[in-house]
Design a protein around this motif. Structure first.
Motif, PDB file in Angstrom:
ATOM      1  N   PRO A 186       0.938  -2.489   6.771  1.00  0.00           N
ATOM      2  CA  PRO A 186       0.210  -3.660   7.256  1.00  0.00           C
ATOM      3  C   PRO A 186      -1.217  -3.374   7.712  1.00  0.00           C
ATOM      4  CG  PRO A 186       1.961  -3.054   8.798  1.00  0.00           C
ATOM      5  CD  PRO A 186       2.135  -2.203   7.573  1.00  0.00           C
ATOM      6  N   VAL A 187      -1.481  -2.185   8.222  1.00  0.00           N
ATOM      7  CA  VAL A 187      -2.832  -1.855   8.689  1.00  0.00           C
ATOM      8  C   VAL A 187      -3.795  -1.752   7.505  1.00  0.00           C
ATOM      9  CG1 VAL A 187      -4.231  -0.110   9.867  1.00  0.00           C
ATOM     10  CG2 VAL A 187      -2.002  -0.764  10.792  1.00  0.00           C
ATOM     11  N   PHE A 188      -3.384  -1.034   6.451  1.00  0.00           N
ATOM     12  CA  PHE A 188      -4.232  -0.928   5.263  1.00  0.00           C
ATOM     13  C   PHE A 188      -4.307  -2.267   4.536  1.00  0.00           C
ATOM     14  CE2 PHE A 188      -3.296   3.658   5.697  1.00  0.00           C
ATOM     15  CZ  PHE A 188      -4.598   4.147   5.661  1.00  0.00           C
ATOM     16  N   ALA A 189      -3.180  -2.960   4.410  1.00  0.00           N
ATOM     17  CA  ALA A 189      -3.137  -4.229   3.672  1.00  0.00           C
ATOM     18  C   ALA A 189      -4.048  -5.278   4.304  1.00  0.00           C
ATOM     19  CB  ALA A 189      -1.703  -4.752   3.603  1.00  0.00           C
ATOM     20  N   ALA A 190      -4.168  -5.270   5.622  1.00  0.00           N
ATOM     21  CA  ALA A 190      -5.035  -6.235   6.324  1.00  0.00           C
ATOM     22  C   ALA A 190      -6.482  -5.740   6.402  1.00  0.00           C
ATOM     23  CB  ALA A 190      -4.494  -6.499   7.720  1.00  0.00           C
ATOM     24  N   GLU A 191      -6.764  -4.591   5.803  1.00  0.00           N
ATOM     25  CA  GLU A 191      -8.101  -3.997   5.781  1.00  0.00           C
ATOM     26  C   GLU A 191      -8.626  -3.715   7.182  1.00  0.00           C
ATOM     27  OE1 GLU A 191     -10.738  -6.180   3.141  1.00  0.00           O
ATOM     28  OE2 GLU A 191      -9.522  -5.649   1.404  1.00  0.00           O
ATOM     29  N   MET A 192      -7.716  -3.396   8.119  1.00  0.00           N
ATOM     30  CA  MET A 192      -8.135  -3.058   9.479  1.00  0.00           C
ATOM     31  C   MET A 192      -8.887  -1.726   9.518  1.00  0.00           C
ATOM     32  SD  MET A 192      -5.043  -4.166  11.972  1.00  0.00           S
ATOM     33  CE  MET A 192      -3.736  -5.082  11.205  1.00  0.00           C
ATOM     34  N   VAL A 193      -8.575  -0.841   8.588  1.00  0.00           N
ATOM     35  CA  VAL A 193      -9.261   0.439   8.502  1.00  0.00           C
ATOM     36  C   VAL A 193     -10.624   0.248   7.832  1.00  0.00           C
ATOM     37  CG1 VAL A 193      -9.143   2.773   7.533  1.00  0.00           C
ATOM     38  CG2 VAL A 193      -7.088   1.694   8.437  1.00  0.00           C
ATOM     39  N   GLY A 194     -10.706  -0.741   6.958  1.00  0.00           N
ATOM     40  CA  GLY A 194     -11.921  -1.056   6.218  1.00  0.00           C
ATOM     41  C   GLY A 194     -11.561  -1.624   4.867  1.00  0.00           C
ATOM     42  N   PRO A 195     -12.504  -2.299   4.230  1.00  0.00           N
ATOM     43  CA  PRO A 195     -12.246  -2.856   2.911  1.00  0.00           C
ATOM     44  C   PRO A 195     -12.198  -1.753   1.866  1.00  0.00           C
ATOM     45  CG  PRO A 195     -14.551  -3.121   3.455  1.00  0.00           C
ATOM     46  CD  PRO A 195     -13.880  -2.539   4.674  1.00  0.00           C
ATOM     47  N   GLY A 196     -11.594  -2.051   0.743  1.00  0.00           N
ATOM     48  CA  GLY A 196     -11.540  -1.074  -0.337  1.00  0.00           C
ATOM     49  C   GLY A 196     -10.556  -1.488  -1.395  1.00  0.00           C
ATOM     50  N   LEU A 197     -10.053  -0.508  -2.086  1.00  0.00           N
ATOM     51  CA  LEU A 197      -9.062  -0.716  -3.140  1.00  0.00           C
ATOM     52  C   LEU A 197      -8.007   0.377  -3.014  1.00  0.00           C
ATOM     53  CD1 LEU A 197     -11.418  -1.482  -6.162  1.00  0.00           C
ATOM     54  CD2 LEU A 197      -9.879  -3.105  -5.041  1.00  0.00           C
ATOM     55  N   ALA A 198      -6.894   0.158  -3.658  1.00  0.00           N
ATOM     56  CA  ALA A 198      -5.834   1.155  -3.720  1.00  0.00           C
ATOM     57  C   ALA A 198      -5.671   1.591  -5.170  1.00  0.00           C
ATOM     58  CB  ALA A 198      -4.527   0.567  -3.190  1.00  0.00           C
ATOM     59  N   VAL A 199      -5.097   2.761  -5.348  1.00  0.00           N
ATOM     60  CA  VAL A 199      -4.766   3.261  -6.684  1.00  0.00           C
ATOM     61  C   VAL A 199      -3.290   3.624  -6.664  1.00  0.00           C
ATOM     62  CG1 VAL A 199      -5.188   5.037  -8.429  1.00  0.00           C
ATOM     63  CG2 VAL A 199      -7.105   4.163  -7.056  1.00  0.00           C
ATOM     64  N   ASP A 200      -2.530   2.982  -7.543  1.00  0.00           N
ATOM     65  CA  ASP A 200      -1.129   3.363  -7.742  1.00  0.00           C
ATOM     66  C   ASP A 200      -1.188   4.571  -8.670  1.00  0.00           C
ATOM     67  OD1 ASP A 200       1.605   3.485  -7.847  1.00  0.00           O
ATOM     68  OD2 ASP A 200       1.836   1.711  -9.110  1.00  0.00           O
ATOM     69  N   PRO A 201      -0.950   5.779  -8.152  1.00  0.00           N
ATOM     70  CA  PRO A 201      -1.229   6.984  -8.936  1.00  0.00           C
ATOM     71  C   PRO A 201      -0.231   7.243 -10.054  1.00  0.00           C
ATOM     72  CG  PRO A 201      -0.161   7.592  -6.905  1.00  0.00           C
ATOM     73  CD  PRO A 201      -0.384   6.099  -6.842  1.00  0.00           C
ATOM     74  N   ALA A 202      -0.736   7.857 -11.118  1.00  0.00           N
ATOM     75  CA  ALA A 202       0.139   8.342 -12.181  1.00  0.00           C
ATOM     76  C   ALA A 202       1.091   9.341 -11.544  1.00  0.00           C
ATOM     77  CB  ALA A 202      -0.689   9.012 -13.271  1.00  0.00           C
ATOM     78  N   ARG A 203       2.326   9.303 -11.969  1.00  0.00           N
ATOM     79  CA  ARG A 203       3.352  10.172 -11.372  1.00  0.00           C
ATOM     80  C   ARG A 203       3.321  11.540 -12.028  1.00  0.00           C
ATOM     81  NH1 ARG A 203       2.887   5.686  -9.088  1.00  0.00           N
ATOM     82  NH2 ARG A 203       4.562   4.814  -7.819  1.00  0.00           N
ATOM     83  N   GLU A 204       2.312  12.312 -11.630  1.00  0.00           N
ATOM     84  CA  GLU A 204       2.106  13.674 -12.117  1.00  0.00           C
ATOM     85  C   GLU A 204       1.262  14.417 -11.090  1.00  0.00           C
ATOM     86  OE1 GLU A 204       0.157  12.536 -15.713  1.00  0.00           O
ATOM     87  OE2 GLU A 204      -1.822  12.549 -14.805  1.00  0.00           O
ATOM     88  N   PRO A 205       1.319  15.740 -11.057  1.00  0.00           N
ATOM     89  CA  PRO A 205       0.467  16.477 -10.125  1.00  0.00           C
ATOM     90  C   PRO A 205      -1.004  16.110 -10.355  1.00  0.00           C
ATOM     91  CG  PRO A 205       2.101  17.941 -11.084  1.00  0.00           C
ATOM     92  CD  PRO A 205       2.178  16.630 -11.838  1.00  0.00           C
ATOM     93  N   GLN A 206      -1.729  15.917  -9.251  1.00  0.00           N
ATOM     94  CA  GLN A 206      -3.126  15.505  -9.340  1.00  0.00           C
ATOM     95  C   GLN A 206      -3.961  16.275  -8.323  1.00  0.00           C
ATOM     96  OE1 GLN A 206      -4.259  11.453  -9.755  1.00  0.00           O
ATOM     97  NE2 GLN A 206      -2.193  10.746 -10.237  1.00  0.00           N
TER      98      GLN A 206
END
Length: 149
Positions: free
Chosen positions: A21-41
């Motif tokens: 909820p903290v990230f979803a409400a952008e309380m930390v700040g605005p931005g975007l998320a990345v649903d990562p590829a399921r592999e070592p990165q």
């Protein structure tokens, strides 16, 4: 304008979809998320600047007129660094695209945690980042968003 690079390869998502909820409400700040590829990165610095904070699961970089937080997964602080390898040093200057943390999203997911990567522009108002690229693929090091600094 400052290009903020994607720290991971995956699919762009709005922060509102982050299962925290903290990230979803952008309380930390605005931005975007990345649903990562399921592999070592290897998570990279989204901007050039100084690594202001560095933990195995998260890091913040302060650049010229902008600071960006990268958080690798939800509740990953509980892992105590397991599954993450820090490749950089807090206080060091890094160029955008430099390697910061090696990690494996499948390890995070195996522990019943979301591996979603949050990329937040710190100390800015919620809603300042357009979400029109949601659903698009992004490669590590590609521009995720452009910030009018």
């Amino acid at each position: 304008m400052t290009d903020v690079l994607s720290p991971a390869t995956g699919t762009i998502r709005p922060l509102a979809e982050a299962p925290d909820p903290v990230f979803a409400a952008e309380m930390v700040g605005p931005g975007l998320a990345v649903d990562p590829a399921r592999e070592p990165q290897t998570a990279v610095a989204p901007i050039s600047g100084t690594i202001a904070k560095l933990h195995p699961h998260a890091f913040a970089i302060a650049g010229d007129g902008i600071a960006v937080l990268v958080h690798l997964g939800i509740d990953t602080v509980q892992l105590g660094g397991e599954g993450f390898e820090v490749l950089a040093t807090e206080g060091a200057h890094v160029d955008a695209g430099a390697a910061v943390v090696r990690w494996d999203p499948t390890t995070v997911e195996a522990g019943d945690r979301s591996p979603i990567v949050m990329v937040c522009v710190l100390d800015q108002l919620a809603g300042a980042v357009p979400t029109d690229r949601a659903g698009s693929p992004v490669a590590v090091g590609e521009t995720l968003l452009t910030w009018p600094s």
